[in-house]
Motif scaffolding. Sequence first.
Motif, PDB file in Angstrom:
ATOM      1  N   SER A 170     -13.263  18.235 -24.011  1.00  0.00           N
ATOM      2  CA  SER A 170     -12.846  19.317 -23.119  1.00  0.00           C
ATOM      3  C   SER A 170     -11.423  19.131 -22.606  1.00  0.00           C
ATOM      4  CB  SER A 170     -13.803  19.416 -21.924  1.00  0.00           C
ATOM      5  OG  SER A 170     -13.628  18.335 -21.025  1.00  0.00           O
TER       6      SER A 170
ATOM      7  N   GLN B  28     -10.432  16.174 -20.840  1.00  0.00           N
ATOM      8  CA  GLN B  28     -10.343  15.140 -19.810  1.00  0.00           C
ATOM      9  C   GLN B  28      -9.774  13.862 -20.414  1.00  0.00           C
ATOM     10  OE1 GLN B  28     -13.827  15.916 -16.631  1.00  0.00           O
ATOM     11  NE2 GLN B  28     -14.556  15.104 -18.582  1.00  0.00           N
TER      12      GLN B  28
ATOM     13  N   ARG C 140       2.144  17.713 -14.916  1.00  0.00           N
ATOM     14  CA  ARG C 140       2.202  18.908 -14.073  1.00  0.00           C
ATOM     15  C   ARG C 140       3.622  19.439 -13.976  1.00  0.00           C
ATOM     16  NH1 ARG C 140      -2.145  17.412  -9.201  1.00  0.00           N
ATOM     17  NH2 ARG C 140      -3.998  18.061 -10.403  1.00  0.00           N
TER      18      ARG C 140
ATOM     19  N   PRO D 197      -7.668  15.425 -15.086  1.00  0.00           N
ATOM     20  CA  PRO D 197      -8.734  16.413 -15.237  1.00  0.00           C
ATOM     21  C   PRO D 197      -8.451  17.406 -16.356  1.00  0.00           C
ATOM     22  CG  PRO D 197      -7.363  16.945 -13.353  1.00  0.00           C
ATOM     23  CD  PRO D 197      -6.891  15.616 -13.852  1.00  0.00           C
ATOM     24  N   ARG D 198      -9.500  18.020 -16.859  1.00  0.00           N
ATOM     25  CA  ARG D 198      -9.324  18.984 -17.954  1.00  0.00           C
ATOM     26  C   ARG D 198      -8.565  20.219 -17.501  1.00  0.00           C
ATOM     27  NH1 ARG D 198     -15.755  20.312 -18.890  1.00  0.00           N
ATOM     28  NH2 ARG D 198     -16.099  21.685 -17.107  1.00  0.00           N
ATOM     29  N   SER D 199      -8.534  20.477 -16.204  1.00  0.00           N
ATOM     30  CA  SER D 199      -7.763  21.609 -15.698  1.00  0.00           C
ATOM     31  C   SER D 199      -6.266  21.425 -15.883  1.00  0.00           C
ATOM     32  CB  SER D 199      -8.081  21.835 -14.214  1.00  0.00           C
ATOM     33  OG  SER D 199      -7.868  20.652 -13.473  1.00  0.00           O
ATOM     34  N   ASP D 200      -5.826  20.168 -16.110  1.00  0.00           N
ATOM     35  CA  ASP D 200      -4.402  19.892 -16.351  1.00  0.00           C
ATOM     36  C   ASP D 200      -4.111  19.617 -17.825  1.00  0.00           C
ATOM     37  OD1 ASP D 200      -2.823  19.780 -13.750  1.00  0.00           O
ATOM     38  OD2 ASP D 200      -4.571  18.578 -13.239  1.00  0.00           O
TER      39      ASP D 200
ATOM     40  N   ARG E 169      -3.837  24.695 -23.756  1.00  0.00           N
ATOM     41  CA  ARG E 169      -3.396  25.600 -22.697  1.00  0.00           C
ATOM     42  C   ARG E 169      -3.994  26.992 -22.906  1.00  0.00           C
ATOM     43  NH1 ARG E 169       2.962  24.628 -23.297  1.00  0.00           N
ATOM     44  NH2 ARG E 169       2.298  24.986 -25.458  1.00  0.00           N
TER      45      ARG E 169
ATOM     46  N   SER F  29     -10.543  28.281 -23.688  1.00  0.00           N
ATOM     47  CA  SER F  29     -11.856  28.115 -23.085  1.00  0.00           C
ATOM     48  C   SER F  29     -12.447  26.790 -23.547  1.00  0.00           C
ATOM     49  CB  SER F  29     -12.772  29.260 -23.504  1.00  0.00           C
ATOM     50  OG  SER F  29     -13.073  29.154 -24.898  1.00  0.00           O
TER      51      SER F  29
END
Length: 424
Positions: free
Chosen positions: A311, A313, A335, A370-373, A387, A390
């Motif tokens: 995912s 991570q 970031r 985290p996978r959000s980054d 980027r 899903s």
Amino acid sequence: MPQLLQAHALDLSELIHPGDTVLWGQANAEPLPLTEALMAQRARIGRFRVLLGIANSTTCRPEHAEHVDLLAYCGAGANRELGNAGVLDILPCHYSQLPALIESGALRIDVLLLQLAPADANGRYSLGIAHEYLLPALERARVVIAEVNRQAPRTFGERTLGAEDLDAILHTDRPPLENPPARIREADSRIAAHIAGLIDDGATLQMGIGAIPDAVLGALRDRRDLGVHSGSLGDGVAQLMQAGVITNARKNLDRGVTIGGLLLGSRVIHDYAHDNPKIQLRSTAYTHDADVLANLNQFVAINSAVEVDLSGQVNSEVAAGSYVGAVGGALDFLRGAARSRGGLPIIALPSTAGASSRIVARLNGPVTLPRSDAGLIVTEYGVADLRGKSLRQRLECMLQIAHPQHRAALEEQLCTVAGCPPLE
């Protein structure tokens, strides 16, 4: 005036007290005669604590824990032996947080040991090989002890020191520690080729430590006007500056100047940085600042990992149960690159370690990033651009960059990826 110390009668017990926390420059910035004397006199001083960065020496050894509390932000270099022996405590913070922790006193620094270059004609000492988190420590430490090394490079940076800033000085004449060249394997070269294909003329680079960053720099010799803004600067940076590839001419911040916090290489970078205003060292508060990084156009951050899950991570800390990495500055730089106009947040790693896959269904260590980054994940098998993807799309991308021998097993484990419907 600072006290002049003599190498043959170096007694630190009058300057360092029981309960003190001692910090020194990491890696090649370590003031070796001072740190060796400190460890030799540990019993006489009484129990104290040291805060370690990257350890390129064996100054601190497991048996020293009888008298010394050992704390580090990373498991790099000789710290790994300390961790495996169970005597190393870890500070799990982002690199960008270190200045504020030191300034606030949350991370108390009582004694600072420095390696400085000789004073110039105005009596000012250069911090030499490292600035980074040493600058806030200078303001907080009760005692500052300096090794003034005749062979340390005199570098440009945010500040210099005068005699009034020092409590004691030891004069030496020795080669600073060096990093041996990284061994670049075939997989590293293939990864570097993928990354080099993403980097345009005029980009500003940040590189982590190890073979892959070195291989990437070697693959960029046909580029023009590259820039550098990084935590560490190695031999490859010096070589590309000498070749006219890194000019920093298109940087919108610090134009014409390579920016770093630490020299991390051999005499190649030490000699090139000596009295060279085109290389400047800065504090961590600047090199890792979120707004500075975001305002660097085409900022390309290239960092490594122990493993990445399907995912996105990332575990950059623990391998096979040993603490080998760090939280470090990877998330700060990723970031920053994500916010940069035309930036690229890249995590690069070989697809395997021995017989084990480094692309995994579930991490075997902590979630460092985290996978959000998640940005771009690169192995020798290609680039997975996560980027805007899903979870299901990420699984498909990540499987394509895993080693072919491990893809079937990874597909069987897809159900362990939380929140993702099965692939059809």
